[in-house]
Design a protein around this motif. Structure first.
Motif, mmCIF file in Angstrom:
data_model
loop_
_atom_site.group_PDB
_atom_site.id
_atom_site.type_symbol
_atom_site.label_atom_id
_atom_site.label_comp_id
_atom_site.label_asym_id
_atom_site.label_seq_id
_atom_site.Cartn_x
_atom_site.Cartn_y
_atom_site.Cartn_z
ATOM 1 N N ASN A 1 0.347 0.391 3.555
ATOM 2 C CA ASN A 1 1.384 -0.155 4.427
ATOM 3 C C ASN A 1 2.595 0.770 4.522
ATOM 4 O OD1 ASN A 1 -0.112 -2.461 4.977
ATOM 5 N ND2 ASN A 1 0.871 -3.692 3.385
ATOM 6 N N HIS B 1 -0.338 -1.852 -0.591
ATOM 7 C CA HIS B 1 1.088 -1.551 -0.391
ATOM 8 C C HIS B 1 1.289 -0.084 0.010
ATOM 9 C CE1 HIS B 1 2.635 -5.406 -1.413
ATOM 10 N NE2 HIS B 1 2.377 -5.362 -2.717
ATOM 11 N N SER C 1 8.930 -3.869 2.948
ATOM 12 C CA SER C 1 9.304 -5.019 2.134
ATOM 13 C C SER C 1 9.902 -4.534 0.819
ATOM 14 C CB SER C 1 8.077 -5.884 1.853
ATOM 15 O OG SER C 1 7.181 -5.193 0.981
ATOM 16 N N THR D 1 -4.058 -4.271 -4.894
ATOM 17 C CA THR D 1 -2.812 -4.692 -4.241
ATOM 18 C C THR D 1 -1.880 -3.500 -4.051
ATOM 19 O OG1 THR D 1 -2.959 -6.919 -5.182
ATOM 20 C CG2 THR D 1 -0.789 -6.193 -4.429
ATOM 21 N N VAL E 1 7.022 -0.026 -4.929
ATOM 22 C CA VAL E 1 5.818 0.803 -5.054
ATOM 23 C C VAL E 1 6.131 2.242 -4.649
ATOM 24 C CG1 VAL E 1 3.502 1.215 -4.122
ATOM 25 C CG2 VAL E 1 4.213 -1.108 -4.736
ATOM 26 N N ARG F 1 8.878 -5.236 -2.136
ATOM 27 C CA ARG F 1 7.798 -4.823 -3.022
ATOM 28 C C ARG F 1 7.261 -3.451 -2.626
ATOM 29 N NH1 ARG F 1 7.098 -5.639 -7.888
ATOM 30 N NH2 ARG F 1 6.641 -7.872 -7.867
ATOM 31 N N GLU F 2 7.167 -3.187 -1.328
ATOM 32 C CA GLU F 2 6.705 -1.869 -0.872
ATOM 33 C C GLU F 2 7.681 -0.778 -1.300
ATOM 34 O OE1 GLU F 2 4.261 -3.536 3.046
ATOM 35 O OE2 GLU F 2 6.322 -2.764 3.245
#
Length: 504
Positions: free
Chosen positions: A481, A478, A445, A474, A451, A447-448
């Motif tokens: 993931n 991430h 994603s 959170t 990160v 956001r991933e």
């Protein structure tokens, strides 16, 4: 201004063999070894594997894995530095089995506690390097298990016996034989190796070493002495190639391995290469020169592998002794040109990255007419990208701040004013955005990816949480993931794999 598409049209591939040669050189520097350590080890490993009755595929894998055995060393340099102070010297002491080398680890939970995660990083990265280079499954498996022992006491997975690829034992024995005979002589080396029988490697392999070592080492030394007498370097590398190493591979993989040594350097070499290529366009240089500049930008940091991380991470002015070490970076890059085949020309240019027009640069200290247009462009580009990057001793400068610094340096005669003005006038290089294909391939994603970008530069989960205004839990989710989707378990491997996919 030319776009980044111009760079994409450059010849950015080399033979896998030459990429392996460069990575072997980097690995030997990282381990504090002579720069012929890996090729000598590969020569020995091929003979041990053959004498042990391994098939042709395994014998080729033993050669390939020996040359790439230390390709994960830049990735765990920070961990070695944190545990033992000097990542280069401590690894040299470890290979030479010097008394007391691991004593500092006792207060940190013991050798296994400290070394297991470092071995995991190393094995994942070196295995990923072999995969990126298109080398076979046997080579990849060898590198992913390179620190396992015959008796199950190895790292990181404590595999034993036949569960460990037999090529691991051929490479391990060859490496010990090369290092220990050089440090202690053949007789003492064989005593130490005998003590590791049925522990580090099976006794059948040790018997091969006992029978053949003196002859093999004499052959290696005689070949090296002959080459030195002729005033040439040994051509041993040419005997180590395999069919898999005759293919082509992107040069970029080498730069990613170089930059893994210092997390805050992630992507630095690529940025220098892009900037240099764009600057060359503005000078209307021919395509071959632009390609050479691009390649030189990618590999200009080869010599950084020889310098302990502690030298780079200080937040204050470097001491005189530290500066003497830093001045050797381009020297080692120049030396790499002697054994990197197709990369030799670019490595020579790359070794001028820190020279200055007034002669105050290093390592040669040459000035003006001794510096080609390409060398002047490269040195200005390295400085430009560095000034606009965060370092342990300062924050990243804005474009205006960096422009003032470079113009002032040019006025003092240190940089070529035309190169500086070309850089200052250029539009900023926008951070690469993953294309849809790359993002889909990883299923990461947005956001991933944010990160991953942060952790790739060495940020802790707490630091990323503050930066992105999220909770540490959170961020941890991430990160988990990202590891799952990229099929890895370490930040270094995730960084390398994501960069190769075009995600970073």
């Amino acid at each position: 201004m030319q776009t980044s598409m111009t760079v994409a049209s450059f010849e950015t591939t080399v033979r896998v063999f030459d990429a392996v040669r460069a990575l072997a050189f980097i690995g030997d520097l990282s381990m504090g070894q002579p720069t012929d350590h890996s090729p000598r080890t590969a020569w020995l490993a091929a003979r041990i594997a053959r004498e042990a009755g391994l098939d042709d595929t395994a014998c080729e894998a033993a050669r390939e894995a020996s040359l790439l055995r230390w390709s994960g060393c830049t990735a765990n340099a920070a961990g070695f530095a944190a545990a033992l102070g000097d990542d280069v010297a401590s690894r040299e002491a470890m290979l030479a089995a010097r008394p007391g080398w691991s004593d500092p680890l006792e207060a940190q939970g013991g050798l296994r506690t400290v070394m297991t995660p470092l071995a995991q990083i190393h094995c994942e990265v070196s295995g990923e390097v072999a995969r990126l280079l298109g080398l076979g499954d046997t080579t990849q498996a060898t590198l992913r298990h390179i620190f396992e022992n015959w008796d199950g006491t190895g790292l990181p997975d404590r595999l034993a016996g036949q569960a460990v690829p037999q090529t691991v034992f051929a490479v391990a024995l060859a490496g010990d034989l090369e290092t220990l005979t050089r440090v202690y002589g053949v007789e003492q080396a064989l005593v130490a190796i005998a003590q590791r029988a049925d522990i580090r490697y099976p006794s059948a392999f040790v018997r091969i070493a006992a029978r053949e070592a003196s002859h093999w080492v004499a052959m290696l030394d005689e070949e090296d002495d002959g080459a030195a007498h002729r005033g040439a370097s040994s051509d041993r590398f040419d005997t180590l190639t395999t069919p898999a190493m005759d293919r082509s591979t992107p040069i970029e993989w080498i730069s990613e391995v170089i930059d893994l040594k210092l997390p805050w350097m992630t992507g630095f070499s690529r940025a220098v290469a892009q900037t240099a290529a764009d600057c060359a366009d503005r000078f209307s240089l021919d395509a071959q020169t632009r390609a050479r500049l691009h390649c030189a930008g990618l590999i200009h940091g080869i010599g950084r592998s020889a310098i302990p991380n502690a030298v780079w991470n200080v937040p204050t002015r470097l001491s005189s002794s530290a500066w003497e070490k830093v001045r050797l970076v381009p020297y080692w890059t120049a030396r790499a040109g002697n054994q990197t085949g197709q990369l030799a020309d670019a490595a020579l240019l790359a070794s001028y990255a820190y020279e200055r027009l007034d002669g105050s640069g290093y390592f040669r200290g040459v000035a003006r007419d001794a510096l080609s247009t390409e060398a002047r462009i490269l040195s200005a580009c390295v400085a430009w990208v560095a000034l606009r990057s965060t370092r342990p001793w300062r924050e990243a400068m804005s474009a205006d701040q960096a422009a003032r610094v470079l113009r002032d340096e040019a006025a003092r005669g240190r940089f070529d004013i035309e190169a500086v003005e070309a850089l200052v006038a250029a539009k900023p290089i926008v951070r690469r955005t993953p294309d849809a294909g790359a993002q889909a391939a990883t299923r990461l994603s947005a956001r991933e990816i944010d990160v991953l970008r942060s952790i790739s530069k060495g940020a802790s989960n707490k630091e990323v949480a503050r930066e992105l205004d999220l909770s540490p839990s959170t961020i941890r989710t991430h990160v988990e993931n990202v590891f799952r989707k990229l099929e890895c378990s370490t930040r270094a491997a995730a960084t390398l794999k994501a960069a190769a996919m075009g995600v970073l």
